[in-house]
Design a protein around this motif. Structure first.
Motif, PDB file in Angstrom:
ATOM      1  N   ILE A  72      14.191  11.844  -0.715  1.00 38.55           N
ATOM      2  CA  ILE A  72      14.347  13.078   0.314  1.00 38.55           C
ATOM      3  C   ILE A  72      14.318  12.252   1.846  1.00 38.55           C
ATOM      4  O   ILE A  72      15.279  12.470   2.455  1.00 38.55           O
TER       5      ILE A  72
ATOM      6  N   ALA B 147      16.353  18.645  -5.205  1.00 34.98           N
ATOM      7  CA  ALA B 147      15.029  18.321  -5.132  1.00 34.98           C
ATOM      8  C   ALA B 147      14.405  19.703  -5.613  1.00 34.98           C
ATOM      9  O   ALA B 147      13.422  19.551  -6.330  1.00 34.98           O
TER      10      ALA B 147
ATOM     11  N   THR C 105      11.772  16.559   4.536  1.00 32.41           N
ATOM     12  CA  THR C 105      12.868  17.170   5.015  1.00 32.41           C
ATOM     13  C   THR C 105      12.837  16.993   6.541  1.00 32.41           C
ATOM     14  O   THR C 105      13.792  16.760   7.413  1.00 32.41           O
TER      15      THR C 105
END
Length: 232
Positions: A144, A162, A176
């Motif tokens: 990520i 995800a 994120t």
């Protein structure tokens, strides 16, 4: 025949309701088609004019535009980031873009978690999702964070992917938020300064690539140290 769970019925009703709203309500269909067409032009000025047309509601419209493009992957998010910087200044624009992108990412995450892979493939594409699957397999928990730093990987498809994993919401949020912060700042600064030429934009991209390369380098060093530690 197996009984269909109540939660499954609720998911089906919500999905059907959204489809029917698009098909049966002309105003909604027109607005959605208008927004998609707006993005397809890749014209920042056109998006700025559209957002400004809502007057004092402009920041809220921008917020929901970012969420819409997140769900309707792979519409380009950087257009809204540029527009926000041009309209509200790069600092306020960056804050607006970052928070709305986070909201969109969480929505994609939960759509994937609730509706599953088949729905995600319809919203994105099977090929794009498989590419991201490989990325997750290669980088594991770092996927990520690294993906958010790379400008050529769709934020939205990563969020959907995800949601299909066992990753917790908290892990998804910090990776994120931290990962897309450099891109948001660079694009926002470039968006405010980008008036006549592309020099600032190109400089911004180079900075972003440099940051991305640095992250890869740090990860490589970290992995090598861990391997040496395990071999001792």
């Amino acid at each position: 025949m197996k009984k269909i769970k109540k939660s499954t019925w609720i998911k089906l009703i919500i999905a059907l309701g959204l489809v029917l709203m698009y098909l049966l309500i002309p105003e909604i269909r027109f607005k959605i088609n208008q927004i998609i067409e707006l993005f397809s032009k890749l014209d920042v000025e056109a998006i700025k004019e559209y957002i400004l047309s809502f007057g004092i509601w402009a920041p809220i419209i921008s917020f929901f535009l970012m969420i819409f493009q997140s769900v309707a992957a792979p519409l380009p998010a950087f257009l809204i980031t540029f527009a926000n910087a041009g309209l509200f200044g790069w600092v306020k624009g960056a804050i607006l873009s970052w928070t709305s992108a986070m909201a969109g990412a969480v929505l994609c995450f939960y759509i994937a978690r609730i509706y599953g892979r088949n729905t995600v493939e319809k919203l994105t594409s099977k090929f794009a999702l498989e590419e991201i699957d490989d990325f997750f397999e290669r980088y594991g928990n770092y996927a990520i964070l690294i993906a958010r730093l790379l400008p050529f990987i769709s934020f939205d498809i990563v969020s959907y992917a995800a949601g299909l994993t066992s990753m917790s919401l908290w892990s998804f949020l910090w990776a994120t938020g931290l990962g897309q912060l450099p891109a948001t700042i660079v694009y926002s600064y470039a968006g405010e300064k980008l008036t006549g030429g592309t020099k600032t934009f190109v400089t911004g991209l180079l900075i972003l690539f440099a940051v991305s390369a640095l992250v890869f380098l740090i990860k490589k060093i970290w992995d090598e140290k861990n391997k040496k530690g395990c071999n001792k």
